[in-house]
Design an enzyme around this catalytic site. Structure first.
Site: not given
Length: 791
Positions: A299, A301, A530
């Site tokens: 991911d 970000t 996250d």
């Protein structure tokens, strides 16, 4: 925009909703309870086998022969302790889940637990507040919400009265209140968490391979046990106690009990080492799993980029004190967004002007500004809003933005920023170019994976251009695709994933589909994330890696949690996995060699016993009691295997664990078993043997077994380093001491005093060792493997 305050529920309305079950009962997260952890680690196949044999030995009254029973405790304790520690750490990390929302009710405004929120509650919001249930905004003052944990989209979203808000998001600017419209299992984040709530074990070739071996041995123990029981009880003149002990002595070494223990220890040591690097491992075999991964879905970000931005360039368009203006604007912003925080970091020396008017940033207007009297009216914001989109400056800003960068225009206005028709006519002063802050170690981490032939796919909810720009700066080349154009068919999706490297505007359900598509092509997939939007993909991937600062749901389903949020920790996890895989495969040869020679000895002694019954020859007692096989394992397997399992090892992880270890263990075990049986036959005195002569025959068989088994250790320890040579030498010396000390001879039922018998046994053992050496070289040539004695 400011709206009127909304009234909260009365106490009676709250009580009614509680009675109707309309409360925020959050689903149980995907983690095992303490009792489930204990059951899973205690009630195992190997503990059952050893437990039965342990009880049988205790029934004879010989406690010393039951020493192997300690392995039941050790096998269980290591797994239980590690998993409970991981569970406790995760529970402490679940801070987001314990955020206390402020509810407005007739009895007053107060903070409550998330589980105490009821349907239709009015919940107040301020900067940093977690949105704990789904709802509808009823009042707002410049309210902006970050939904990146749900959607992956990094930019905050402005919320007006009537707009929906989802659980799992949080407030980044402004204030307001919302009415709870969906609570408990109906809330968006809770639905994702509930779908992922079933606990699943990580895939492990080592664990599966060892379980297959144990399963085969379990089936083998039944006929071998019956044969041994019959021959020891009904074909010999030994009493039931002696016969039972020798039967257990035949069966215990068939079980590679130390292999399970050594695997657990190796994994546990890896977990401790990774813990020092702020890496939490929920399941021991997860270390192995990441070492076998060939595709990492990262991911963008929070994984490749840090939260926040940085000023990468400043293009001045006019003469003047642009840097002073930027420093003053940033200094006067009490609640800077990510862009203004980056400007404040770059320009830290404001001139000290006094503000006469301010205009806060709003997502709807896309600009903010401050008037400084004689120093002018300054605005900063989107170039296409403050200027004519067709102007040269706006077009230049668009060109820069196409590279994945964020561009802000700094300009002076002809009127005060709080004027009704502000910003008015804006004169461009500078273009401020911002870029996402890339983690300083992200490039090295990607280079490491590339050198290990591990593909990296960058997945994000941000726009594809921005994602591709970040990947390009990190040296990750390949085609970029907007996920809105991804095919729905699994086969075509898999083809696209093989061709492209970076993906933008990816929905949560697409992340999961992408994991499945890669797995359908035979890939072992790791997923990092996250947010709540990553939960299902994390759960379905082969190895899920969550960030410590992420959502509690993502941490619960992941096998590995990076507590310090550093993507650069993953290479260390891979390194630990390789160490575990390589070393466990190495020491497995020791344990399975013991299994092979134990099975062979039991069969040969059983055949001898049947022959005695049929042809009337001397009955054949099994050569060893349980204590003999226990001490045989101490320095040929147990302690050396423990030390070897902790040694550095960076060999590439390969599949085919069972085939490789059995290819090495089978011939060695046959040699050791045959040599031991021959030595026993030479020393065995038959029916007329005295107890002393029987002990001497057992000792002779043990000497042969140790001499040949120690050479198996010498072969497994290659290629040699000084400490490996010392390890083998110390193991040999340990047995010399055991056989030389009278107290040890008495305790372990040994008698090496018949020098003729002992010499013959040692000679047969050395012949077995020589044959093992020859087989090692022959195997290397047949398999095409390079054989090295020294490193």
């Amino acid at each position: 925009m400011t709206t009127m305050a909304a009234a909260g529920l009365t106490d009676a309305e709250v009580a009614q909703r509680i009675a109707e079950g309309k409360t925020n009962d959050v689903p149980t997260r995907a983690a095992r309870t303490v009792s489930e952890i204990v059951r899973a680690n205690v009630f195992t196949r190997i503990n059952a086998i050893l437990g039965v044999l342990f009880v049988i030995v205790l029934s004879t009254g010989s406690v010393i022969n039951g020493a192997f029973g300690l392995l039941i405790i050790a096998n269980s304790a290591i797994g239980i302790i590690q998993e409970i520690r991981a569970k406790q750490t995760l529970d402490k990390l679940a801070i987001v889940g314990q955020a206390k929302p402020t509810v407005r009710r007739q009895s007053g405004t107060r903070a409550v637990l998330p589980s105490e929120v009821v349907l239709d509650d009015i919940i107040e919001l301020g900067p940093g507040d977690q949105i704990v249930v789904d709802g509808e905004v009823v009042e707002e003052t410049n309210l902006e919400v970050d939904e990146s944990l749900l959607t992956g989209e990094a930019d905050p979203i402005a919320k007006d009265a009537g707009d929906p808000v989802m659980s799992g998001s949080f407030v980044v600017a402004g204030s307001g209140a919302y009415r709870a419209t969906k609570v408990g299992r109906e809330a968006y984040a809770a639905k994702l968490a509930e779908e992922a709530s079933k606990f699943t074990l990580v895939k492990s070739e080592l664990r599966n391979g060892i379980n297959k071996i144990l399963q085969f041995i379990t089936y083998l123990l039944v006929p071998a046990g019956l044969l041994t029981i019959y021959t020891q009880l009904f074909t010999t003149d030994a009493g039931w106690r002696e016969a039972v002990l020798r039967m257990v002595g035949a069966l215990v070494p068939m079980v590679p009990e130390g292999l399970v223990l050594m695997t657990s220890i190796a994994f546990a040591v890896g977990v401790v080492r990774l813990g020092r690097r702020q890496c939490l491992v929920n399941e021991l075999p997860a270390i192995e799993g990441l070492a076998r991964v060939d595709v990492v879905c990262a991911d963008k970000t929070g994984t490749l980029t840090e939260n926040g931005m940085r000023v990468s360039d400043l293009k001045s368009l006019t003469e003047g004190h642009v840097a002073d203006v930027l420093a003053q604007l940033a200094s006067d912003d009490a609640r800077p967004n990510a862009s203004m925080a980056a400007i404040a970091e770059a320009y830290q020396t404001p001139p000290g002007w006094s503000a006469t008017a301010t205009a806060p940033f709003k997502s709807a207007t896309k600009w903010s500004g401050t008037s400084y009297g004689e120093h002018g009216n300054w605005v900063i914001g989107a170039p296409d809003v403050l200027l004519d989109p067709a102007s040269p400056v706006a077009e230049e800003a668009e060109r820069i933005g196409a590279q994945g960068l964020r561009v802000l225009l700094l300009g002076s206005s002809d009127r005060s920023v709080d004027a009704p028709d502000a910003p008015g006519v804006v004169t461009p002063a500078a273009l401020v170019v911002l870029e996402q802050r890339i983690r300083p170690d992200a490039g090295d981490t990607l280079d490491y994976f590339a050198s290990q032939h591990v593909s990296v796919k960058v997945i994000s909810g941000d726009n594809a251009v921005s994602v591709g720009a970040v990947a390009g700066k990190l040296g990750l080349h390949g085609e970029t695709m907007d996920a809105r154009r991804l095919p729905e068919q699994p086969e075509k999706l898999a083809e696209t994933l093989e061709e492209c490297t970076t993906f933008g505007r990816v929905r949560p359900d697409q992340k999961r589909a992408m994991v499945h598509a890669l797995q359908s092509r035979g890939h072992t997939v790791a997923m990092t994330g996250d947010g709540v939007n990553d939960v299902l993909a994390l759960k379905d991937s082969d190895i899920g890696v969550a960030m410590g600062s992420g959502s509690s749901a993502s941490r619960a389903v992941a096998q590995i949690v990076l507590l310090d949020n550093k993507f650069a920790t993953l290479p260390y996890v891979v390194g630990e996995g390789r160490r575990v895989i390589g070393n466990i495969e190495r020491v497995s040869n020791l344990f399975l060699t013991k299994t092979v020679y134990s099975v062979l000895l039991a069969i040969l002694v059983g055949i001898g016993g049947l022959s005695a019954k049929i042809f009337g020859t001397d009955p054949l007692l099994f050569p060893f009691q349980p204590i003999h096989v226990t001490i045989a394992a101490w320095f040929t397997i147990g302690i050396p295997a423990f030390i070897l399992s902790l040694a550095p090892n960076n060999e590439r992880a390969k599949t085919g664990f069972v085939r490789r270890v059995m290819t090495a263990a089978l011939p060695s075990g046959l040699v050791v078993g045959t040599a031991t049986f021959v030595s026993y036959l030479v020393a065995y005195q038959g029916r007329e043997a005295t107890p002393v002569e029987q002990t001497q025959a057992s000792t002779a068989a043990l000497i042969t077994l140790l001499a040949s088994s120690l050479w198996v250790l010498a072969v497994v320890a290659r290629p040699y380093q000084w400490w490996r040579v010392l390890l083998v030498a110390c193991s040999m010396l340990a047995y010399v001491l055991i056989f030389s000390i009278p107290l040890a001879q008495e305790l372990f039922m040994l008698d090496p005093t018949n020098m003729k018998v002992t010499s013959v046994a040692l000679g047969i053992g050395l012949a077995g060792a020589a044959l093992i050496e020859v087989l090692w070289w022959v195997q290397g040539r047949v398999l095409g493997e390079e054989r090295r004695v020294w490193r």
